[in-house]
Design a protein around this motif. Structure first.
Motif, mmCIF file in Angstrom:
data_model
loop_
_atom_site.group_PDB
_atom_site.id
_atom_site.type_symbol
_atom_site.label_atom_id
_atom_site.label_comp_id
_atom_site.label_asym_id
_atom_site.label_seq_id
_atom_site.Cartn_x
_atom_site.Cartn_y
_atom_site.Cartn_z
ATOM 1 N N VAL A 48 31.777 115.407 -4.166
ATOM 2 C CA VAL A 48 32.721 114.508 -3.555
ATOM 3 C C VAL A 48 32.372 112.941 -3.586
ATOM 4 O O VAL A 48 33.393 112.445 -4.299
ATOM 5 C CB VAL A 48 32.673 114.835 -1.982
ATOM 6 C CG1 VAL A 48 32.890 113.793 -1.194
ATOM 7 C CG2 VAL A 48 34.042 116.266 -2.095
ATOM 8 N N ARG A 52 34.594 109.890 -5.165
ATOM 9 C CA ARG A 52 34.676 108.687 -4.881
ATOM 10 C C ARG A 52 34.734 107.571 -5.778
ATOM 11 O O ARG A 52 35.045 106.513 -5.578
ATOM 12 C CB ARG A 52 33.834 108.916 -3.520
ATOM 13 C CG ARG A 52 34.491 109.618 -2.341
ATOM 14 C CD ARG A 52 33.843 109.798 -1.046
ATOM 15 N NE ARG A 52 34.531 110.356 -0.311
ATOM 16 C CZ ARG A 52 34.122 110.837 0.536
ATOM 17 N NH1 ARG A 52 32.494 111.113 0.998
ATOM 18 N NH2 ARG A 52 35.174 111.788 2.043
ATOM 19 N N THR A 90 37.598 121.982 -5.547
ATOM 20 C CA THR A 90 38.919 121.225 -5.379
ATOM 21 C C THR A 90 40.073 121.210 -4.392
ATOM 22 O O THR A 90 39.731 119.889 -3.930
ATOM 23 C CB THR A 90 39.964 121.799 -6.327
ATOM 24 O OG1 THR A 90 39.624 122.731 -7.320
ATOM 25 C CG2 THR A 90 41.226 121.491 -6.796
ATOM 26 N N GLN A 91 39.818 121.527 -3.155
ATOM 27 C CA GLN A 91 39.726 121.467 -2.027
ATOM 28 C C GLN A 91 39.333 119.804 -1.414
ATOM 29 O O GLN A 91 39.657 119.674 -1.099
ATOM 30 C CB GLN A 91 40.587 122.208 -0.749
ATOM 31 C CG GLN A 91 40.346 122.056 0.449
ATOM 32 C CD GLN A 91 42.234 121.304 -0.153
ATOM 33 O OE1 GLN A 91 42.897 122.155 -0.564
ATOM 34 N NE2 GLN A 91 42.143 120.951 1.280
ATOM 35 N N LYS A 92 37.954 119.842 -1.309
ATOM 36 C CA LYS A 92 37.380 119.174 -1.512
ATOM 37 C C LYS A 92 36.773 117.544 -1.455
ATOM 38 O O LYS A 92 36.827 117.272 -1.363
ATOM 39 C CB LYS A 92 35.334 119.684 -1.351
ATOM 40 C CG LYS A 92 35.080 120.715 0.004
ATOM 41 C CD LYS A 92 35.248 119.641 1.198
ATOM 42 C CE LYS A 92 34.498 121.557 1.865
ATOM 43 N NZ LYS A 92 34.982 120.508 3.682
ATOM 44 N N ARG A 94 40.123 116.884 -3.657
ATOM 45 C CA ARG A 94 41.541 116.541 -3.690
ATOM 46 C C ARG A 94 41.687 116.238 -1.693
ATOM 47 O O ARG A 94 42.144 114.938 -1.678
ATOM 48 C CB ARG A 94 42.324 117.774 -3.686
ATOM 49 C CG ARG A 94 43.309 117.348 -3.055
ATOM 50 C CD ARG A 94 44.786 118.217 -4.362
ATOM 51 N NE ARG A 94 44.758 119.092 -2.788
ATOM 52 C CZ ARG A 94 45.601 118.522 -1.557
ATOM 53 N NH1 ARG A 94 46.125 117.311 -1.666
ATOM 54 N NH2 ARG A 94 46.087 119.422 -0.163
ATOM 55 N N GLU A 95 40.631 116.433 -0.950
ATOM 56 C CA GLU A 95 40.947 116.131 0.474
ATOM 57 C C GLU A 95 40.123 114.429 0.595
ATOM 58 O O GLU A 95 40.276 113.358 1.274
ATOM 59 C CB GLU A 95 39.846 116.804 1.833
ATOM 60 C CG GLU A 95 40.644 117.937 1.705
ATOM 61 C CD GLU A 95 40.328 118.764 2.497
ATOM 62 O OE1 GLU A 95 39.011 118.726 3.066
ATOM 63 O OE2 GLU A 95 40.644 119.904 2.534
ATOM 64 N N ALA A 96 39.035 114.242 -0.480
ATOM 65 C CA ALA A 96 37.997 113.330 -0.588
ATOM 66 C C ALA A 96 38.644 111.503 -1.125
ATOM 67 O O ALA A 96 38.653 110.632 -1.317
ATOM 68 C CB ALA A 96 36.689 113.139 -1.027
ATOM 69 N N ARG A 98 42.678 109.498 -3.218
ATOM 70 C CA ARG A 98 43.549 109.289 -2.826
ATOM 71 C C ARG A 98 44.660 110.065 -4.592
ATOM 72 O O ARG A 98 45.554 110.015 -4.338
ATOM 73 C CB ARG A 98 43.964 108.068 -2.803
ATOM 74 C CG ARG A 98 43.788 108.243 -1.055
ATOM 75 C CD ARG A 98 43.928 106.327 -0.658
ATOM 76 N NE ARG A 98 43.133 105.683 -2.101
ATOM 77 C CZ ARG A 98 42.404 105.642 -1.505
ATOM 78 N NH1 ARG A 98 41.783 105.989 -0.659
ATOM 79 N NH2 ARG A 98 41.822 104.546 -2.518
ATOM 80 N N ALA A 120 44.469 124.976 -3.792
ATOM 81 C CA ALA A 120 43.906 123.773 -3.621
ATOM 82 C C ALA A 120 44.624 122.840 -3.723
ATOM 83 O O ALA A 120 44.555 121.521 -3.045
ATOM 84 C CB ALA A 120 42.458 123.285 -4.272
#
Length: 282
Positions: A48, A52, A90-92, A94-96, A98, A120
């Motif tokens: 993550v 970012r 991948t989910q983590k 993607r949530e972090a 845009r 995900a």
């Protein structure tokens, strides 16, 4: 030949997108996994943070990979633990962020990648050998396009696109030596590959400009660079391609095993932005 770029345009909102690589630390089940030092909590934290960082530096997309899981298993031998870990990571990510996210499972683990991508919400998977076959340190790797196309249909996941290597790195293609690289590209395109990836012979090595131009001139789907793109060669190679996946160059000292270097990423993306403006104005 004029290339149809709709697949890339569906995913990205910019010309010649640059995809950064999130190279996950060793995952559960792999020989180097260390639950005490780098358990899933730490693996996800680093992923993550790097995601970012690259988004903040201007990267247009991210690809999640289990590159540290060597020596690699192949195909059906890849365990459920790998698919589960890739899906969670991948989910983590993607949530972090845009920006859009994709998945790549080594070695040619297309079904694992696709399962994780569907779970995900990823937008694409990378497939090393869609058609034909090659020999590498892992043995014989055969094309998996036929089973992947059917698996995607089964999952109702047509929104997850296939980005496929042609004449993939780290291996010998002597078993199809009578097929030129251009013919191999046509093989992949005709069998449903939606984006073609052109690389050098190994990680961090760029293809020569003539190889990229030849790909782009002979197929009707997007062509992106899959290895070795740097600030120094971006102008030459992006002229003939529709984007790139960048891994090693975004890391400290140009080494994929090192952390992301924000200064390198920012400087590279500024150069790409200049190239985009020049292309638009020209």
């Amino acid at each position: 030949m004029k290339r149809n770029k709709e697949v890339l345009e569906e995913i990205f909102e910019i010309d010649k997108p640059i995809i950064g690589m999130i190279l996950l630390r060793p995952l559960p089940g792999s020989p180097r996994y260390d639950s005490a030092r780098f358990g899933m909590k730490e693996i996800l934290k680093i992923a993550v943070e790097e995601a970012r960082t690259m988004e903040d530096c201007g990267v247009d997309g991210l690809q999640i990979e289990n590159i540290w899981d060597f020596p690699y298993l192949k195909g059906e031998k890849i365990g459920h633990e790998t698919s589960a870990a890739l899906a969670v990571a991948t989910q983590k990510v993607r949530e972090a962020v845009r920006i859009p996210v994709g998945v790549n499972c080594h070695l040619n683990g297309g079904k694992v990648s696709l399962a994780a991508a569907v779970a995900a919400g990823a937008r694409w998977i990378r497939v090393f050998e869609w058609v034909n076959a090659y020999v590498s340190h892992a043995g014989l790797t055969e094309g998996i396009g036929a089973e992947l196309a059917r698996y995607r249909k089964l999952l109702g996941a047509e929104d997850v696109k296939f980005m496929c290597d042609v004449n993939v790195k780290h291996g010998s293609h002597f078993i199809i030596s009578d097929r030129s690289v251009e013919e191999q590209a046509h093989d992949a395109e005709s069998e449903g590959a939606e984006v073609l990836i052109v690389t050098g012979f190994e990680t961090g090595q760029a293809p020569d400009a003539e190889k990229v131009r030849s790909f782009s001139d002979t197929v009707g789907v997007p062509v992106i660079i899959g290895s070795g793109l740097t600030e120094a060669n971006a102008s030459e190679l992006l002229k003939f391609s529709d984007g790139a996946i960048v891994g090693s160059y975004f890391k400290k000292d140009n080494n994929w095993k090192n952390p992301v270097d924000p200064d390198r990423v920012k400087k590279f993306m500024k150069s790409v932005e200049s190239l985009r403006r020049e292309a638009k104005d020209g």
